[in-house]
Design a protein around this motif. Sequence first.
Motif, short mmCIF file in Angstrom:
data_model
loop_
_atom_site.label_atom_id
_atom_site.label_comp_id
_atom_site.label_asym_id
_atom_site.label_seq_id
_atom_site.Cartn_x
_atom_site.Cartn_y
_atom_site.Cartn_z
N GLN A 30 -5.01 3.85 -35.34
CA GLN A 30 -4.96 4.82 -34.24
C GLN A 30 -4.39 4.11 -33.03
O GLN A 30 -4.74 2.96 -32.76
CB GLN A 30 -6.37 5.31 -33.89
CG GLN A 30 -7.07 6.05 -35.01
CD GLN A 30 -6.40 7.36 -35.34
OE1 GLN A 30 -5.90 8.04 -34.46
NE2 GLN A 30 -6.38 7.71 -36.60
N PRO A 31 -3.51 4.77 -32.27
CA PRO A 31 -2.98 4.14 -31.06
C PRO A 31 -4.11 3.85 -30.08
O PRO A 31 -4.99 4.70 -29.87
CB PRO A 31 -2.03 5.20 -30.49
CG PRO A 31 -1.78 6.17 -31.59
CD PRO A 31 -2.98 6.11 -32.49
N ASP A 32 -4.14 2.65 -29.51
CA ASP A 32 -5.20 2.33 -28.55
C ASP A 32 -4.67 1.50 -27.37
O ASP A 32 -5.38 0.72 -26.78
CB ASP A 32 -6.36 1.61 -29.24
CG ASP A 32 -5.98 0.23 -29.75
OD1 ASP A 32 -4.78 -0.13 -29.69
OD2 ASP A 32 -6.88 -0.51 -30.20
N CYS A 33 -3.36 1.69 -27.05
CA CYS A 33 -2.72 0.99 -25.93
C CYS A 33 -2.55 -0.51 -26.20
O CYS A 33 -2.21 -1.25 -25.28
CB CYS A 33 -3.47 1.16 -24.61
SG CYS A 33 -3.68 2.88 -24.13
N ARG A 34 -2.80 -0.95 -27.42
CA ARG A 34 -2.63 -2.36 -27.77
C ARG A 34 -1.79 -2.45 -29.03
O ARG A 34 -1.98 -1.65 -29.95
CB ARG A 34 -4.00 -3.02 -28.06
CG ARG A 34 -4.89 -3.11 -26.88
CD ARG A 34 -4.62 -4.39 -26.12
NE ARG A 34 -5.13 -4.27 -24.76
CZ ARG A 34 -4.86 -5.16 -23.79
NH1 ARG A 34 -4.09 -6.19 -24.05
NH2 ARG A 34 -5.33 -5.00 -22.60
N ASP A 39 -1.76 -7.78 -30.04
CA ASP A 39 -2.68 -7.39 -28.97
C ASP A 39 -2.00 -7.22 -27.60
O ASP A 39 -2.67 -7.12 -26.59
CB ASP A 39 -3.83 -8.39 -28.85
CG ASP A 39 -5.16 -7.67 -28.68
OD1 ASP A 39 -5.30 -6.54 -29.17
OD2 ASP A 39 -6.05 -8.24 -28.02
N GLU A 40 -0.69 -7.19 -27.60
CA GLU A 40 0.06 -6.92 -26.37
C GLU A 40 -0.19 -5.48 -25.91
O GLU A 40 -0.37 -4.60 -26.75
CB GLU A 40 1.54 -7.09 -26.69
CG GLU A 40 2.47 -6.94 -25.52
CD GLU A 40 2.90 -8.29 -24.97
OE1 GLU A 40 3.56 -8.31 -23.94
OE2 GLU A 40 2.56 -9.33 -25.58
N ALA A 41 -0.23 -5.25 -24.61
CA ALA A 41 -0.38 -3.88 -24.12
C ALA A 41 0.88 -3.08 -24.43
O ALA A 41 2.00 -3.56 -24.23
CB ALA A 41 -0.60 -3.90 -22.61
N VAL A 42 0.70 -1.87 -24.96
CA VAL A 42 1.83 -1.00 -25.29
C VAL A 42 1.55 0.41 -24.77
O VAL A 42 0.42 0.71 -24.38
CB VAL A 42 2.11 -0.95 -26.82
CG1 VAL A 42 2.51 -2.31 -27.35
CG2 VAL A 42 0.90 -0.41 -27.57
N CYS A 53 6.54 -6.71 -34.92
CA CYS A 53 5.08 -6.70 -35.07
C CYS A 53 4.67 -5.71 -36.14
O CYS A 53 3.78 -5.98 -36.93
CB CYS A 53 4.42 -6.36 -33.74
SG CYS A 53 4.18 -7.82 -32.70
N ARG A 54 5.33 -4.55 -36.15
CA ARG A 54 5.01 -3.54 -37.18
C ARG A 54 5.27 -4.11 -38.57
O ARG A 54 4.42 -4.03 -39.46
CB ARG A 54 5.85 -2.29 -36.96
CG ARG A 54 5.54 -1.17 -37.94
CD ARG A 54 6.68 -0.19 -38.00
NE ARG A 54 7.89 -0.89 -38.41
CZ ARG A 54 9.14 -0.47 -38.14
NH1 ARG A 54 9.34 0.62 -37.44
NH2 ARG A 54 10.17 -1.15 -38.55
#
Length: 70
Positions: A30-34, A39-42, A53-54
């Motif tokens: 689930q998208p969680d801004c990371r 663990d970079e902010a996205v 990263c994906r």
Amino acid sequence: MSDHADNSDSNIFRVIADGLALARRAPELQPDCRCHFCDEAVAVSLLFCNAECRDDYQREQSSLRRGGIK
Ligand SMILES: [Zn+2]
């Protein structure tokens, strides 16, 4: 006899099958801004900061699965 319609039907099914395969690949994410890998902010709607990263995440997951973790 034209098989044009048959060809476009199978193209549509292939697109749908690809979409399902992608969706099944990471059903738990689930998208969680990371970024789920580094663990970079996205942005809130993203799972990863970039395609690398994906891909690395997916490689890690599939090697975990190959390692017998169920
Ligand atoms: Zn990342």
